[in-house]
Design a protein around this motif. Structure first.
Motif, mmCIF file in Angstrom:
data_model
loop_
_atom_site.group_PDB
_atom_site.id
_atom_site.type_symbol
_atom_site.label_atom_id
_atom_site.label_comp_id
_atom_site.label_asym_id
_atom_site.label_seq_id
_atom_site.Cartn_x
_atom_site.Cartn_y
_atom_site.Cartn_z
ATOM 1 N N TYR A 182 17.729 -6.108 -0.663
ATOM 2 C CA TYR A 182 16.596 -6.095 -1.599
ATOM 3 C C TYR A 182 15.645 -4.946 -1.283
ATOM 4 O O TYR A 182 15.160 -4.259 -2.178
ATOM 5 N N PHE B 95 16.848 -1.692 -2.596
ATOM 6 C CA PHE B 95 16.692 -1.591 -4.042
ATOM 7 C C PHE B 95 15.213 -1.450 -4.440
ATOM 8 O O PHE B 95 14.853 -0.659 -5.309
ATOM 9 N N CYS C 2 17.585 -7.634 -10.020
ATOM 10 C CA CYS C 2 17.078 -6.301 -10.341
ATOM 11 C C CYS C 2 16.276 -6.348 -11.627
ATOM 12 O O CYS C 2 15.203 -5.753 -11.735
#
Lengths: 301, 414
Positions: free
Chosen positions: B161, B164, B123
């Protein structure tokens, strides 16, 4: 919609010109380190372009080990005359004569390391706060970490672990009195880029870069040219070989490669298929694993 | 041949250096003497097999400790493209290096360890790539060999992923590739262990991804670096404003305005050492000649009259702090923006970003090394700027400590 793509060589040229102009704008007194090798030739060529039609606002500075190939000096003087440049020479011989440095002895003796003292003396004497160098990051592992604007403390030393971050195209050339900068406009060029650019711009080169017959002997896996500056061991016998040089430095540490490459096209072909790095023939880099890093920390080019 | 600049981001043991070593080695961009040096060092250190990561480690301390300390730049070329890699270290204390590497990149490779999946550091790396407005991202799911090349592991990571990354608005395309850098699966050569993966290898993708142009060709901007006035008879009246086009297209005859003065003129010619150009666009370095003699010097910006940037002394920006000494609120720094230098007073830190959770932090506003936050500052003279998301060159700046001359922060104007 028109396309505004440019080639990678145009990008590199534009970046180098930008860096040269930044150096001229940010420093009071700049010198362009000129060895007569292809990288410094390209750099001087770019500097001429960057300030055209004005003259480039700095002199060339040659740190002369006294152990040059005569061809390099002939070329240097012609280049300076053709482009109407100013040349200053800092002599290692003079540093030896005045006792600033002591000549290495033994059959592997080289003045390579001594150049650092001569260079730093010349920087102090000329009051240069910036020296332009032709170093490229692809040349050597320590150079891969070098900045465009590389700070040197008042002993001329590089501190690789504490370099200023360099973001976008913003260069921080601020310094205290006594400190100086080395600026490397060719940082992002590779050996191949330099050759392709030389060809595109039709720049002439010292003939050492092209294949010719020469008396050489083998030492440490490379061919060294017979020269008055090197003492051969009895076992080191001379042979005549068809060779050329991939880099040009001091005659005592620049090895030749066997080659038939007689033109720029041949050389480009050869570079494209080379199995050894360019500095693989440089015994000055082979003294240890971190030879370049150690020399740079002391103030080397 | 065109040029692609990319950066790599991954955590400490994700195998970033190994991946780059593998990319160089398998694409035949390494030399025998380099390989010999790596082999002999590997052997001396007692490694089982040659450590390709050593191809990218430059400094003595890095080789000894087996870590990357500073950004290293690597170069390689294939018949399609020339590549410049900014290899940046993954440790949290090196956030500043990642920001540095990303500042000149068009594409980022984000490495994920298949065994660990999407973790905090993923992140963080993605956040930084987004902050620096990188549009093209490759998520390389590495160490597939250690999860038996299982498709389900890969798909779980892709799904996580994507969920996010939907918040990261700079990303134009995100490509996922399952690889094993250690063994070379899907790096240059197609893997024989993952028949279920039908996409390109990493190198194929890098060679072919359409970068288009990340340059802004709409808003014409030309920060003046220096003025060229030859002291020669042949060029007696020549006055060239030298610089690098930072955006848009300039042509002879264009109406221009010089900022901050506001003087207007027209472009007479675009000069280069090899002749006059009919147009100049970013990132070309040229000299502009104008119809009128007006007072222009370094730090001024020439723009087209019909499309002007912002001009002002109150700036709002995201910054990354680089220095060991924390930011001093109400402190004064030097700001370098395009070719301009001014003093800057930090007025306020609005918030910091917790780069692992991406949450705003508003109760602790001290900016220490590697912190990222939003600030406001006031400059001693006006800056001529665009937002960073519009134009990287016109929207970026650095802060310099006047006492130490250190570069203490990199900033992006909001």
């Amino acid at each position: 919609m028109p396309s505004y793509n440019i080639t990678h060589l145009q990008q590199l040229e534009s970046e180098a010109i930008f860096v040269l102009r930044e150096a001229a704008a940010q420093f009071d007194s700049t010198a362009l380190l000129f060895s007569g090798g292809k990288d410094s030739i390209v750099m001087a060529w770019l500097a001429r372009k960057a300030f055209h039609p004005a003259r480039m606002p700095f002199p060339l500075l040659h740190v002369d080990t006294g152990h040059n190939f005569p061809e390099t000096l002939t070329y240097r003087d012609q280049f300076v005359a053709d482009l109407g440049l100013t040349l200053k020479v800092a002599s290692v011989q003079e540093s030896i004569d005045t006792g600033r440095v002591r000549e290495e002895t033994g059959h592997n003796a080289s003045r390579n390391k001594l150049q650092t003292v001569t260079l730093l003396d010349a920087i102090e004497e000329g009051k240069y706060d910036c020296c332009l160098g032709g170093g490229r990051r692809d040349e050597e592992k320590a150079r891969a970490k070098e900045r465009f604007f590389s700070h040197r403390n008042d002993f001329g030393q590089w501190d690789p672990k504490n370099q200023r971050p360099e973001l976008w195209n913003l260069f921080n050339g601020r310094k205290h009195v006594g400190e100086h900068f080395r600026v490397f406009p060719l940082s992002n060029w590779t050996e191949m880029d330099v050759w392709m650019y030389l060809k595109e711009e039709k720049i002439s080169l010292p003939n050492l870069y092209f294949s010719h017959d020469r008396k050489v002997f083998s030492r440490g896996g490379t061919w060294l040219a017979d020269s008055e500056f090197i003492t051969r061991l009895p076992s080191e016998t001379l042979e005549t070989k068809r060779i050329r040089f991939r880099t040009i430095g001091d005659a005592t540490c620049t090895g030749a490669v066997e080659s038939d490459a007689a033109t720029l096209d041949d050389v480009i072909q050869e570079v494209a298929t080379a199995r050894q790095t360019e500095r693989g023939t440089r015994s000055d880099d082979k003294r240890s694993d971190s030879a370049m890093e150690d020399r740079k920390k002391e103030g080397y080019f | 041949m065109d040029l692609l600049r990319f950066t790599t981001a991954g955590s400490v043991d994700d195998g970033k250096s190994t991946l780059i070593g593998r990319l160089l080695y398998d694409s035949k961009n390494t030399f025998e003497d380099q390989i010999e040096a790596v082999e002999s060092f590997s052997k001396r250190r007692g490694d089982e097999h040659m450590d390709l990561a050593l191809l990218t480690d430059g400094l003595k301390a890095e080789r000894e400790q087996g870590i990357t300390i500073d950004v290293a730049y690597r170069y390689f070329a294939t018949p399609q493209r020339k590549f410049i890699i900014a290899d940046t270290p993954g440790h949290i204390q090196y956030t500043r290096n990642m920001v540095t590497g990303a500042s000149t990149a068009n594409l980022a490779i984000i490495l994920i360890d298949a065994r660990k999946g999407v973790i905090e550091q993923t992140c963080r790396h993605s956040f930084i790539a987004n902050l620096l407005r990188i549009q093209h991202v490759v998520v390389a799911v590495n160490k597939m060999d250690l999860v038996e090349f299982k498709e389900s592991v890969y798909h779980d990571i892709v799904a996580k992923y994507k969920e996010f990354a939907s918040r990261l608005d700079s990303f134009v395309d995100v490509t996922f590739i399952p690889i094993s850098a250690l063994n070379g699966d899907n790096v240059v050569e197609e893997s024989t262990n993952m028949d279920w993966y039908k996409g390109p290898t990493l190198l194929y993708h890098l060679e072919n991804v359409y970068i288009g142009t990340t340059e802004n060709h709409v808003e014409a901007r030309f920060p003046v670096q220096t003025v060229i006035r030859p002291q020669s008879d042949a060029y007696h009246d020549f006055r060239g404003y030298a610089g690098r086009v930072a955006g848009g297209v300039f042509k002879p005859g264009d109406n221009i305005t010089v900022l901050p003065s506001g003087f207007k003129s027209r472009i007479k010619a675009i000069h280069t050492a090899t002749g006059e150009l009919t147009e100049a666009f970013s990132p070309l370095s040229v000299s502009l000649l104008l119809e009128d003699e007006i007072d222009i010097s370094r730090g001024d910006t020439i723009v087209k009259t019909n499309n002007q940037p912002e001009i002002g002394q109150d700036i709002e920006a995201m910054i990354c702090w680089f220095s060991e000494r924390p930011l001093h609120t109400r402190g004064k720094y030097l700001i370098r923006h395009t070719t301009r230098e001014a003093k800057a007073l930090i007025r306020e830190v609005r918030y910091k970003v917790d780069i692992n959770t991406l949450h705003k932090v508003e109760d602790d506003l001290s900016m220490a090394m590697n912190d990222i936050g939003r600030i406001t500052l006031r400059t001693s003279s006006p800056l001529i700027y665009d937002s960073y998301s519009k134009n990287r060159t016109m929207g970026s700046f650095i802060l310099v400590d006047e006492n130490t001359n250190e570069t203490v922060a990199g900033g992006m104007i909001v």
